[in-house]
Scaffold this motif. Structure first.
Motif, PDB file in Angstrom:
ATOM      1  N   ALA A  82       0.827  -1.209   0.000  1.00  0.00           N
ATOM      2  CA  ALA A  82       0.000   0.000   0.000  1.00  0.00           C
ATOM      3  C   ALA A  82       0.859   1.255   0.000  1.00  0.00           C
ATOM      4  O   ALA A  82       0.679   2.147  -0.829  1.00  0.00           O
ATOM      5  CB  ALA A  82      -0.942  -0.014   1.202  1.00  0.00           C
ATOM      6  N   PHE A  83       1.816   1.329   0.918  1.00  0.00           N
ATOM      7  CA  PHE A  83       2.715   2.483   0.950  1.00  0.00           C
ATOM      8  C   PHE A  83       3.975   2.213   0.138  1.00  0.00           C
ATOM      9  O   PHE A  83       4.346   2.995  -0.743  1.00  0.00           O
ATOM     10  CB  PHE A  83       3.092   2.832   2.393  1.00  0.00           C
ATOM     11  CG  PHE A  83       3.851   4.124   2.508  1.00  0.00           C
ATOM     12  CD1 PHE A  83       3.168   5.325   2.649  1.00  0.00           C
ATOM     13  CD2 PHE A  83       5.230   4.158   2.446  1.00  0.00           C
ATOM     14  CE1 PHE A  83       3.854   6.532   2.741  1.00  0.00           C
ATOM     15  CE2 PHE A  83       5.934   5.344   2.536  1.00  0.00           C
ATOM     16  CZ  PHE A  83       5.242   6.539   2.682  1.00  0.00           C
ATOM     17  N   GLY A  84       4.638   1.088   0.418  1.00  0.00           N
ATOM     18  CA  GLY A  84       5.929   0.799  -0.204  1.00  0.00           C
ATOM     19  C   GLY A  84       5.900   0.735  -1.714  1.00  0.00           C
ATOM     20  O   GLY A  84       6.866   1.123  -2.378  1.00  0.00           O
ATOM     21  N   ASN A  85       4.802   0.244  -2.285  1.00  0.00           N
ATOM     22  CA  ASN A  85       4.703   0.177  -3.747  1.00  0.00           C
ATOM     23  C   ASN A  85       3.807   1.266  -4.316  1.00  0.00           C
ATOM     24  O   ASN A  85       4.120   1.855  -5.356  1.00  0.00           O
ATOM     25  CB  ASN A  85       4.183  -1.192  -4.181  1.00  0.00           C
ATOM     26  CG  ASN A  85       4.183  -1.371  -5.680  1.00  0.00           C
ATOM     27  OD1 ASN A  85       3.255  -0.961  -6.369  1.00  0.00           O
ATOM     28  ND2 ASN A  85       5.242  -1.982  -6.202  1.00  0.00           N
ATOM     29  N   GLY A  86       2.705   1.553  -3.627  1.00  0.00           N
ATOM     30  CA  GLY A  86       1.749   2.540  -4.144  1.00  0.00           C
ATOM     31  C   GLY A  86       2.363   3.911  -4.328  1.00  0.00           C
ATOM     32  O   GLY A  86       2.124   4.580  -5.355  1.00  0.00           O
ATOM     33  N   VAL A  87       3.181   4.341  -3.366  1.00  0.00           N
ATOM     34  CA  VAL A  87       3.800   5.659  -3.480  1.00  0.00           C
ATOM     35  C   VAL A  87       4.892   5.658  -4.545  1.00  0.00           C
ATOM     36  O   VAL A  87       5.138   6.674  -5.196  1.00  0.00           O
ATOM     37  CB  VAL A  87       4.357   6.112  -2.106  1.00  0.00           C
ATOM     38  CG1 VAL A  87       5.076   7.449  -2.220  1.00  0.00           C
ATOM     39  CG2 VAL A  87       3.214   6.235  -1.098  1.00  0.00           C
ATOM     40  N   GLN A 190      -1.434 -10.741   1.800  1.00  0.00           N
ATOM     41  CA  GLN A 190      -0.751  -9.442   1.799  1.00  0.00           C
ATOM     42  C   GLN A 190      -1.152  -8.609   0.586  1.00  0.00           C
ATOM     43  O   GLN A 190      -1.401  -7.404   0.691  1.00  0.00           O
ATOM     44  CB  GLN A 190       0.764  -9.641   1.818  1.00  0.00           C
ATOM     45  CG  GLN A 190       1.320 -10.058   3.159  1.00  0.00           C
ATOM     46  CD  GLN A 190       2.836 -10.073   3.175  1.00  0.00           C
ATOM     47  OE1 GLN A 190       3.477  -9.221   2.569  1.00  0.00           O
ATOM     48  NE2 GLN A 190       3.410 -11.045   3.862  1.00  0.00           N
ATOM     49  N   MET A 191      -1.216  -9.256  -0.587  1.00  0.00           N
ATOM     50  CA  MET A 191      -1.586  -8.534  -1.800  1.00  0.00           C
ATOM     51  C   MET A 191      -3.032  -8.057  -1.735  1.00  0.00           C
ATOM     52  O   MET A 191      -3.337  -6.913  -2.102  1.00  0.00           O
ATOM     53  CB  MET A 191      -1.371  -9.417  -3.025  1.00  0.00           C
ATOM     54  CG  MET A 191       0.083  -9.599  -3.394  1.00  0.00           C
ATOM     55  SD  MET A 191       0.292 -10.389  -5.000  1.00  0.00           S
ATOM     56  CE  MET A 191       2.083 -10.318  -5.158  1.00  0.00           C
ATOM     57  N   PHE A 192      -3.910  -8.914  -1.256  1.00  0.00           N
ATOM     58  CA  PHE A 192      -5.326  -8.536  -1.195  1.00  0.00           C
ATOM     59  C   PHE A 192      -5.524  -7.389  -0.200  1.00  0.00           C
ATOM     60  O   PHE A 192      -6.202  -6.397  -0.508  1.00  0.00           O
ATOM     61  CB  PHE A 192      -6.183  -9.738  -0.792  1.00  0.00           C
ATOM     62  CG  PHE A 192      -7.653  -9.430  -0.738  1.00  0.00           C
ATOM     63  CD1 PHE A 192      -8.394  -9.318  -1.903  1.00  0.00           C
ATOM     64  CD2 PHE A 192      -8.289  -9.241   0.480  1.00  0.00           C
ATOM     65  CE1 PHE A 192      -9.752  -9.014  -1.864  1.00  0.00           C
ATOM     66  CE2 PHE A 192      -9.642  -8.943   0.535  1.00  0.00           C
ATOM     67  CZ  PHE A 192     -10.370  -8.830  -0.635  1.00  0.00           C
ATOM     68  N   MET A 193      -4.921  -7.507   0.989  1.00  0.00           N
ATOM     69  CA  MET A 193      -5.073  -6.463   2.004  1.00  0.00           C
ATOM     70  C   MET A 193      -4.416  -5.161   1.551  1.00  0.00           C
ATOM     71  O   MET A 193      -4.975  -4.065   1.723  1.00  0.00           O
ATOM     72  CB  MET A 193      -4.464  -6.925   3.334  1.00  0.00           C
ATOM     73  CG  MET A 193      -5.182  -8.103   3.962  1.00  0.00           C
ATOM     74  SD  MET A 193      -6.941  -7.746   4.248  1.00  0.00           S
ATOM     75  CE  MET A 193      -7.506  -9.347   4.842  1.00  0.00           C
ATOM     76  N   GLY A 194      -3.223  -5.265   0.968  1.00  0.00           N
ATOM     77  CA  GLY A 194      -2.555  -4.071   0.458  1.00  0.00           C
ATOM     78  C   GLY A 194      -3.360  -3.420  -0.646  1.00  0.00           C
ATOM     79  O   GLY A 194      -3.454  -2.187  -0.724  1.00  0.00           O
ATOM     80  N   GLY A 195      -3.965  -4.238  -1.508  1.00  0.00           N
ATOM     81  CA  GLY A 195      -4.786  -3.711  -2.596  1.00  0.00           C
ATOM     82  C   GLY A 195      -6.013  -2.986  -2.085  1.00  0.00           C
ATOM     83  O   GLY A 195      -6.382  -1.916  -2.597  1.00  0.00           O
ATOM     84  N   ILE A 196      -6.661  -3.561  -1.063  1.00  0.00           N
ATOM     85  CA  ILE A 196      -7.843  -2.919  -0.480  1.00  0.00           C
ATOM     86  C   ILE A 196      -7.467  -1.566   0.132  1.00  0.00           C
ATOM     87  O   ILE A 196      -8.190  -0.561  -0.032  1.00  0.00           O
ATOM     88  CB  ILE A 196      -8.490  -3.825   0.587  1.00  0.00           C
ATOM     89  CG1 ILE A 196      -9.068  -5.090  -0.073  1.00  0.00           C
ATOM     90  CG2 ILE A 196      -9.578  -3.068   1.350  1.00  0.00           C
ATOM     91  CD1 ILE A 196     -10.164  -4.831  -1.077  1.00  0.00           C
ATOM     92  N   LEU A 197      -6.344  -1.512   0.834  1.00  0.00           N
ATOM     93  CA  LEU A 197      -5.882  -0.255   1.428  1.00  0.00           C
ATOM     94  C   LEU A 197      -5.615   0.791   0.347  1.00  0.00           C
ATOM     95  O   LEU A 197      -5.925   1.977   0.518  1.00  0.00           O
ATOM     96  CB  LEU A 197      -4.620  -0.494   2.261  1.00  0.00           C
ATOM     97  CG  LEU A 197      -4.802  -1.296   3.559  1.00  0.00           C
ATOM     98  CD1 LEU A 197      -3.452  -1.599   4.188  1.00  0.00           C
ATOM     99  CD2 LEU A 197      -5.694  -0.543   4.542  1.00  0.00           C
TER     100      LEU A 197
END
Length: 301
Positions: A82-87, A190-197
């Motif tokens: 969510a943060f590490g890749n999204g940003v 992790q991918m699903f939760m990070g994606g939802i965030l």
């Protein structure tokens, strides 16, 4: 036949972590040219997480996890994705894909410093040399008129560094956290939760959403490649190699990924590769080599 088959699988897996992971910078750069960054990353990881869950279900792998494990996958999903890749995807709006890949190649340097600050781990002389070279390489990379003159480029590279800190802290966190034992299940959650965030962040920031039917051909292709190859196949290959070959051989992707990203960015997006960038790459990757070599020595001891 089994030997040749295993050899083929190992070679294919190395191709995946070298070329596919190296190409994700290009693919994200193409996709973020049209799509909002958090929407892009959110869709990528949510879909990948769902697909991994389906693969586990059809393979007979249980998806049951404890409440504590669920909480820890949310934390890991935030730090890594969510943060590490999204940003990072957001930063690619202002930074060349090759530059981003080179900066991120200094990740071992950040992890080492975090271990020193948070855990009191002593830094070996060889690693100190690596840290110095790493910072010199980063300075050479960003201290270029071509970089500074681009709008918000310094902000983008600064945020990428913050993302590296998030990834580094995440690496320390998952080393101690109670997470699902099956790496495929762990990754899927992790991918699903990070994606939802990321999707929630996109909605909060009021990013303009669009239907895949409205996306251009290159963007749609990039998204599909990111989901299937970048998120699922490459990570599976990475974990397969960790079981089949030595960790230091797997770590060679640290050196290859930025080179692949630089070449692809130059070839497909006409990104400029200056002499100073090449010198920065050599200095930075040499620093990473010293840090990884120090780790290898400690393991053998």
């Amino acid at each position: 036949m089994s030997i040749s088959r295993n050899t083929l699988l190992v070679v294919s897996a190395f191709f995946a972590i070298y070329v596919i992971w190296g190409s994700t910078y290009l693919l994200n750069k193409i996709a973020v040219s049209e799509l909002p960054p958090f929407m892009l990353a959110g869709i990528r990881f949510t879909v990948a997480g769902v697909l991994i869950g389906l693969i586990c279900t059809f393979s007979g792998i249980s998806l049951r996890i404890t409440a504590k494990q669920l909480k820890n996958t949310v934390i890991a999903g935030f730090l890594f994705l969510a943060f590490g890749n999204g940003v990072v995807v957001w930063a690619l709006k202002y930074v060349d894909s090759g530059f981003a890949a080179l900066e991120i190649s200094a990740q071992p340097l950040v992890v080492l410093l975090l271990m020193w600050v948070l855990e009191g781990k002593k830094i070996k002389a060889m690693s100190i040399v690596g840290i110095v070279l790493g910072f010199v390489g980063i300075y050479l990379l960003i201290a270029q008129k071509q970089v500074v003159s681009q709008e918000n480029s310094l902000l983008g590279m600064a945020m990428i560094f913050v993302c590296m800190v998030s990834w580094g802290y995440g690496s320390l966190f998952v080393g101690k956290a109670d997470l699902p034992k099956n790496y495929f299940v762990n990754t899927g959650y992790q991918m699903f939760m990070g994606g939802i965030l990321l999707i929630l962040a996109s909605l909060v920031l009021n990013e303009p959403w669009s239907s895949p039917e409205e996306w251009s051909g290159p963007v749609l292709t990039s998204m599909l490649l990111l989901v299937v190859f970048g998120s699922i196949i490459a990570f599976t290959s990475f974990n397969y190699l960790l079981r089949k070959v030595s960790p230091e051989k797997v770590a060679t992707s640290t050196y290859v990924n930025p080179i692949i990203a630089l070449f692809l960015g130059w070839y497909f997006l006409d990104e400029n590769i200056t002499r100073q960038s090449m010198v920065a790459a050599v200095v930075l990757l040499t620093g990473v080599y010293f840090i990884n070599a120090s780790k290898k020595r400690n393991v053998h001891k």
